[in-house]
Design a protein around this motif. Structure first.
Motif, PDB file in Angstrom:
ATOM      1  N   SER A   2       0.843  -1.198   0.000  1.00 55.34           N
ATOM      2  CA  SER A   2       0.000   0.000   0.000  1.00 55.34           C
ATOM      3  C   SER A   2       0.875   1.243   0.000  1.00 55.34           C
ATOM      4  CB  SER A   2      -0.922  -0.004   1.224  1.00 55.34           C
ATOM      5  OG  SER A   2      -0.161   0.118   2.408  1.00 55.34           O
ATOM      6  N   GLU A   3       0.243   2.396  -0.176  1.00 57.67           N
ATOM      7  CA  GLU A   3       0.985   3.662  -0.239  1.00 57.67           C
ATOM      8  C   GLU A   3       1.286   4.235   1.141  1.00 57.67           C
ATOM      9  OE1 GLU A   3       2.157   5.121  -3.001  1.00 57.67           O
ATOM     10  OE2 GLU A   3       1.465   3.355  -4.100  1.00 57.67           O
ATOM     11  N   THR A   4       0.534   3.774   2.156  1.00 57.16           N
ATOM     12  CA  THR A   4       0.717   4.319   3.504  1.00 57.16           C
ATOM     13  C   THR A   4       1.001   3.208   4.501  1.00 57.16           C
ATOM     14  OG1 THR A   4      -1.648   4.198   4.039  1.00 57.16           O
ATOM     15  CG2 THR A   4      -0.836   6.238   3.012  1.00 57.16           C
ATOM     16  N   MET A   5       1.456   3.624   5.679  1.00 51.13           N
ATOM     17  CA  MET A   5       1.747   2.684   6.754  1.00 51.13           C
ATOM     18  C   MET A   5       1.334   3.308   8.080  1.00 51.13           C
ATOM     19  SD  MET A   5       5.866   3.151   7.338  1.00 51.13           S
ATOM     20  CE  MET A   5       6.548   4.712   7.931  1.00 51.13           C
ATOM     21  N   PRO A  22       3.025   8.228   4.674  1.00 48.17           N
ATOM     22  CA  PRO A  22       3.548   7.574   3.473  1.00 48.17           C
ATOM     23  C   PRO A  22       4.652   6.570   3.813  1.00 48.17           C
ATOM     24  CG  PRO A  22       3.383   9.942   3.147  1.00 48.17           C
ATOM     25  CD  PRO A  22       3.145   9.696   4.602  1.00 48.17           C
ATOM     26  N   ILE A  23       4.655   5.448   3.119  1.00 54.68           N
ATOM     27  CA  ILE A  23       5.750   4.493   3.267  1.00 54.68           C
ATOM     28  C   ILE A  23       7.027   5.139   2.728  1.00 54.68           C
ATOM     29  CG2 ILE A  23       6.679   2.286   2.437  1.00 54.68           C
ATOM     30  CD1 ILE A  23       3.840   1.208   2.477  1.00 54.68           C
ATOM     31  N   PRO A  24       8.132   5.095   3.480  1.00 59.96           N
ATOM     32  CA  PRO A  24       9.361   5.733   2.993  1.00 59.96           C
ATOM     33  C   PRO A  24       9.968   4.968   1.830  1.00 59.96           C
ATOM     34  CG  PRO A  24       9.799   4.517   5.006  1.00 59.96           C
ATOM     35  CD  PRO A  24       8.309   4.461   4.791  1.00 59.96           C
ATOM     36  N   LYS A  35      11.033  -3.816   6.448  1.00 62.84           N
ATOM     37  CA  LYS A  35       9.706  -4.015   7.014  1.00 62.84           C
ATOM     38  C   LYS A  35       9.875  -4.430   8.464  1.00 62.84           C
ATOM     39  CE  LYS A  35       5.301  -6.412   6.421  1.00 62.84           C
ATOM     40  NZ  LYS A  35       4.529  -7.397   5.621  1.00 62.84           N
ATOM     41  N   VAL A  36       9.399  -3.611   9.370  1.00 65.66           N
ATOM     42  CA  VAL A  36       9.662  -3.797  10.796  1.00 65.66           C
ATOM     43  C   VAL A  36       8.808  -4.941  11.347  1.00 65.66           C
ATOM     44  CG1 VAL A  36       9.622  -2.696  13.075  1.00 65.66           C
ATOM     45  CG2 VAL A  36      10.250  -1.354  11.036  1.00 65.66           C
ATOM     46  N   TYR A 129       7.431   0.339   8.378  1.00 64.54           N
ATOM     47  CA  TYR A 129       8.617   0.333   7.524  1.00 64.54           C
ATOM     48  C   TYR A 129       9.562   1.439   7.969  1.00 64.54           C
ATOM     49  CZ  TYR A 129       5.897  -2.540   4.258  1.00 64.54           C
ATOM     50  OH  TYR A 129       5.147  -3.542   3.700  1.00 64.54           O
ATOM     51  N   VAL A 130      10.867   1.227   7.734  1.00 64.88           N
ATOM     52  CA  VAL A 130      11.863   2.245   8.044  1.00 64.88           C
ATOM     53  C   VAL A 130      13.026   2.117   7.066  1.00 64.88           C
ATOM     54  CG1 VAL A 130      13.044   0.789   9.761  1.00 64.88           C
ATOM     55  CG2 VAL A 130      13.255   3.281   9.892  1.00 64.88           C
TER      56      VAL A 130
END
Length: 352
Positions: A2-5, A22-24, A35-36, A129-130
């Motif tokens: 997806s576009e967001t987290m 937003p996902i970085p 992906k954490v 995510y990071v």
């Protein structure tokens, strides 16, 4: 994808919200996107949470995390998509004078996840995510098929390695090590002192439950609300004082409590984070004792491999400190518990 987290965002002091952000994406060829899978709340996170470290609004918090690599920059050589990794909380350049002298904590370009523009403008790991910059330097692969479990290795990125360095840089086998503060870093320091061959490990705190944890790791607990800590340490060291004293709190009152515990010629090690611009200390006592002081931002990447090896050998078990396992969606409550000292260490699961 997806576009967001979901991410734990600090809106203002003591206001943490789970937000859709937003996902970085990878910005540099040396980055990886992770992906954490597990993340944790650290004592350092309380500095911005309580307003003692002023940050801009809407910071994604957190600098302790493990996860799986989902994207890799073109210059990364150590990792591939699918690898599971733990990252140092401090990111350094690896090439400057300080880094070449094996002091990455002093790197002029040091950055820390989740602590805002002043400390490198890196989003934190209390998210789904990071991005991990300088990945070949910052991250370590989680050993496959070893005895190291995920909940132990999570702490190799900060508190376990911080506590380990605090004693490894200061002690010799056979030393008496006294630790002021039985919070997570103090407990990790005590654990490592035992693993490195201290003859005695003495832990000073006012919270009985934390002292019981220290005793489970092989330390002698000293409750400073019931006993004079200086007298207790002197009594256990033939009135010399401890060879090494660790201030694992990062508060002027703890430092003032630590200094009298130290023998002449001993080492005062300060992994606790200080934000005070100045404070009053008994400098003459330190001078006359001939004390050596070790302090500053930890050189995490210099000690991570040693810590992971000791975990694999069954010598370090920081996961024993975990008191709460909560979902990322419960981050606001988790921070309240942690600030109130009702939790020793809290894990957050980004899938919940």
């Amino acid at each position: 994808m997806s576009e967001t987290m979901k991410a734990a965002v600090l809106r203002a002091p003591r206001v943490v919200e789970i937000a859709d952000v937003p996902i970085p994406h990878i910005n540099e060829p040396t980055d990886i996107l992770v992906k954490v899978e597990k993340t944790a709340i650290c004592g350092t996170d309380l500095h911005p949470y309580e307003g003692r470290l002023e940050l801009e609004a809407d910071i994604i918090l957190g600098h302790e995390f493990i996860g799986s690599v989902v994207d890799v920059g073109s210059a990364v050589t150590q990792f591939s998509v699918g690898d599971r990794v733990v990252a140092s909380c401090v990111v350094s350049c690896g090439a400057c004078y300080q880094c070449r002298r094996h002091q990455p904590g002093n790197c002029a370009g040091s950055r820390i996840f989740g602590l805002g523009l002043a400390l490198g403008d890196l989003d934190g790991g209390q998210a789904e995510y990071v991005v991990v910059p300088s990945a070949d330097i910052t991250a370590r692969a989680i050993p496959q098929g070893s005895n190291v479990n995920d909940e132990d290795i999570l702490f190799a990125g900060d508190i376990m390695t911080t506590g380990h360095e605090a004693v490894a840089r200061a002690m010799r086998p056979g030393d008496t090590v006294a630790v002021v503060g039985a919070g997570p870093v103090g407990l990790c320091a005590a654990m490592s002192a035992v693993a490195l061959g201290a003859s005695q490990v003495l832990v000073v705190d006012k919270v009985a439950t934390r002292l019981k944890e220290a005793e489970q790791f092989g330390a002698i607990g000293i409750n400073s609300s019931e006993n004079d800590a200086t007298d207790a340490v002197l009594d256990l060291t033939d009135w010399r004082g401890a060879d090494v004293v660790v201030d694992a709190v990062g508060h002027p009152s703890a430092l003032l409590a630590a200094i009298p515990l130290l023998r002449a010629g001993g080492v005062l090690s300060i992994p606790g984070v200080y934000t005070e611009e100045s404070m009053t200390i008994p400098f003459a006592d330190l001078y006359l004792k001939g004390v050596r002081i070790e302090m500053g931002v930890s050189h995490i990447t210099e000690y991570m491999d040693e810590v992971i090896a000791l975990m694999g050998a069954g010598k370090l078990h920081p996961s024993a400190m975990i008191s709460h396992r909560m979902g990322l969606s419960e981050a606001a409550e988790a921070y309240k518990l942690f600030e109130a000292r009702e939790a020793v260490k809290i894990l957050l699961d980004p899938t919940r």
